[in-house]
Each structure stands twice: as C-alpha cells, then as structure tokens.
Design an enzyme around this catalytic site. Structure first.
Site, PDB file in Angstrom:
ATOM      1  CD  GLU A 275      -2.958  -0.292   2.540  1.00  0.00           C
ATOM      2  OE1 GLU A 275      -2.817   0.822   3.093  1.00  0.00           O
ATOM      3  OE2 GLU A 275      -3.700  -1.178   2.984  1.00  0.00           O
ATOM      4  CD  GLU A 329     -12.071   2.249  -0.268  1.00  0.00           C
ATOM      5  OE1 GLU A 329     -12.516   1.395   0.530  1.00  0.00           O
ATOM      6  OE2 GLU A 329     -10.870   2.315  -0.602  1.00  0.00           O
ATOM      7  CE  LYS A 332     -10.196   3.394   4.453  1.00  0.00           C
ATOM      8  NZ  LYS A 332      -8.798   3.163   4.035  1.00  0.00           N
ATOM      9  CD  GLU A 338      -7.302   7.097   6.603  1.00  0.00           C
ATOM     10  OE1 GLU A 338      -7.641   6.001   6.117  1.00  0.00           O
ATOM     11  OE2 GLU A 338      -6.110   7.414   6.793  1.00  0.00           O
TER      12      GLU A 338
END
Length: 406
Positions: A275, A329, A332, A338
């Site tokens: 990641e 997203e 999150k 984030e």
C-alpha cells in the site's frame, strides 16, 4: 541554400520529435497499467459493482490488484481477466486459522479453490498490519495461521502459484533513516524471526504499507516535499554509511525494511509495497493533501515502475508497488484524507489523471453501461507493437535525413 537546408532540417527534427512523442504514448498505453498494482477497497455505499470495477481495471490494463477480503462477486468478476490478485484473510480469522489446520483448509476450499485458476490469485495476505496491533494473542497467532494456510494450499497443489504473507505498517521499524540503520522495534523483533523464516522457506515477499505523506504531514518544515513525492529530479538524501543516494522517500523506506531484515539474518527476502498513496483532499490541519501533490506522487511512482527501477540497495530488482486506492471510499472512518485516496470517484470520473490510459471501449464516465471486460488479445498486443515499431523506424529515418540535409 544554407538557410533553406537549416529550415528543412528543423522541420524534419520537429516531425521526428513529434513521432517520438507518439511512440512514447504507445509504449505508455502498453506498459503504464501493467507496471503498477492498485488496491481495490470497498468501504463505501456508492461504489460501482465489482463487474464494473473490474471492467475499469481491465480497460486500464492494470496487471496487479489487491483486495481486502474474498467477496464472491469480486472473486468471480476477476475470472478470465489475467489480472494477478492478492486476497486477504481478515484479522478476526487469524486466531481460528492458527488454532486449526482444518479451519485453514476449509477457508481455502471455500474462498480460493472455486475460482482458481480462472481468477489468478497469486497471494494471500493473512491479516493486515497485525504486528502493530495491540492484541498480543493475534500477533502470536499470525505465523501459525500462515503455516496452516500454506499447508492447505500445498495439499491442493497451489502453493507454487500463491504466496502467503502479511502486510505490515512502517510502524514495525524502530528506525527508518538512514535506511542502512533500519531496525525492527524490540516488540516486533521477536515475532519477526519466525515470520522471516517462513517467508524465506516459502519464497514469499515482505509486504509493507508505506506512506511518505504521513512523514511530510507530521513535519512539513523539515521534510522535503519533493523527496516525499518521489520526484526523480530532486537531489534527495545520501545514506552516510552506504553512500547510496535516495531521490524517493518511499524507496528509502523499502530499503530500511531490507536492512532491518538483514540484521536478523534474512537480507535476501524481497520487500514489496502493498500500500502507498497520497490523499487529494484533507482537513485544514492535513498539510499537503492536495490534488496536485496526489497526482505528482502517484505519477512519479508510475514513471519509476515503467522504467523497472529498483531501490538504491537493489537497483536491478524492480519492486512491486500497489497504489492506494482505485476509488474514493466514502465510509472510511477518520479524517477527510482517509476518504480521498482514490484515483477515481465512485461514478467513474477521474479525481486526477495520473497517466493511466483507458483502452478498449469501456468508458470510466459511463460505468453504469460497463460489463466485465476480457484482457487484451494477442492480436491486439501484436498490433500495438507493430505500430510502435513503425513509429520508431520512421523517426530514425527522418532524423537521419535531417542530419544529411545539414
């Protein structure tokens, strides 16, 4: 006649340069997507269906994807695409899997075997950032769970195709700078020995989640933005002990993990980035979270990957890098950043253009019409390379004529 000759040569050189640019774009179409991995997270209530997401990934010719579960719809959607897939065992299954070889075998039989080999699973991440978790029982269960899972794969003859490892945060290191002084924390060191031994025995990589963004956000006055963004033209930093020059903080962090593993006797284990990313938006106190920086960071990594660049410690070994993430997203938890690591909005619009080019007929702006897409055929690839060859030959010919005219 001299001015005319000079003018003709200038025009020809310009045409040659334009053809070379076209050639470069052709190469990028083939290589950019295949060179980089992407994390496909699903913590959102407005995301495209798995089939639509896989269609987008196929159109970008992305060659490697990591997911955080074994969702049956997702597993089936990747079938026949040729995309290499890393799947994840959730943290709450690590202890049961460690306690029972049967549990591990059942998990493989239910979640991997039905889709393999049509879905090209190449790795299983057992848990995520377990070594920096507060649960001591979870940490102690990690390697036993990995061994049971590997044994289950071996029973089905799949261990030669599917690696078993885990993704760790950079928090496993007590020191990461300079890279040659990389060392695991005392809390992690004892657990690392059996883990590294397992990786060496099974030829599996060490996966690290590394985010230079956090280093920059934490100390923007003293951390160079260009260095954090992996700008290849930045002077970077020189390790005073090895005299290796680093123009990328991420690559320095990878080498710090390699040095830490070497201190425990396992310097030969490859270290890959499971990641990494940079947020395009953040809260007022999240310094550096901008579209411009996110584009620069991911694009710089993409260019390095296309160039098969290794780290200064291992220059001939191109590291695998998985960008986080495919989509923004919206569910999150945590600060605004984030929810803003995605290359794409859930509706298929690019957050920014990192340099990936869509192929085939799938449109990211019309994902509602997209269906699961097959990988490029041999005929398509041959056609692309034929075009590249013709562009190259013509550019060389025109450049030669330009110099003869001079």
């Amino acid at each position: 006649m001299a001015p005319l000759a000079t003018s003709a040569r200038s025009r020809t050189l310009l045409l040659s340069a334009l053809l070379c640019m076209l050639l470069f774009s052709e190469v990028c179409v083939l290589q950019c997507g295949a060179a980089i991995g992407i994390n496909y997270g699903q913590v959102g209530n407005n995301l495209p269906t798995p089939a639509q997401a896989v269609s987008l990934l196929s159109s970008l010719r992305v060659g490697k994807v990591r997911i955080y579960d074994v969702n049956p719809q997702v597993m089936a959607a990747f079938g026949g695409t040729g995309i290499e897939l890393i799947v994840t065992v959730p943290n709450d299954l690590v202890q049961p899997m460690a306690a029972s070889a049967g549990q591990a075998a059942q998990w493989v039989a239910a979640n991997i075997r039905p889709y393999f080999p049509a879905t090209r699973v190449t790795g299983v991440a057992v848990g995520n950032e377990v070594f920096t978790d507060d649960d001591e029982a979870l940490k102690a269960s990690l390697v036993p769970a990995m061994r049971n899972l590997h044994a289950a794969l071996a029973q089905l003859g799949m261990d030669g195709y599917v690696h078993v490892s885990t993704a760790s945060s950079l928090g496993v290191l007590a020191n990461s700078y300079p890279p040659s002084q990389g060392a695991f924390t005392p809390e992690c060191a004892a657990l690392m020995l059996p883990f590294l031994r397992f990786l060496a025995e099974t030829n599996a990589p060490f996966w690290i989640n590394a985010y230079p963004y956090f280093a920059y956000k934490g100390d923007p006055a003293n951390v160079s933005l260009s260095y954090a963004l992996s700008d290849p033209y930045h002077v970077g930093a020189v390790d005073p002990y090895t005299h290796l020059q680093y123009t990328s903080m991420l690559y320095a962090q990878v080498d710090a993990v390699s040095f830490a593993a070497a201190r425990l006797g396992y310097g030969g284990i490859p270290v890959y980035v499971s990641e990494t990313g940079w947020p395009s938006k953040g809260d007022a106190d999240e310094v550096g979270a901008t579209v411009e920086n996110a584009r620069a960071y991911n694009r710089n990594l993409l260019v390095r990957q296309v160039g098969n660049e290794g780290t200064p410690l291992r220059p001939r070994q191109r590291i695998e890098v998985y960008l986080f993430a495919l989509f923004n997203e919206n569910m999150k938890p945590g600060p605004t950043s984030e929810r803003n690591y995605g290359l794409y909005q859930p509706d298929g619009r690019m957050v920014y253009n990192v340099g990936l080019t869509q192929q085939q007929t799938t449109s990211a702006t019309a994902l509602s019409l997209a269906a699961s897409s097959a990988p490029p055929s041999t005929k398509d690839v041959r056609k692309d390379f034929t075009s590249m060859f013709l562009f190259t030959a013509l550019a060389i010919l025109l450049t030669s004529q330009a110099f003869l005219l001079g």
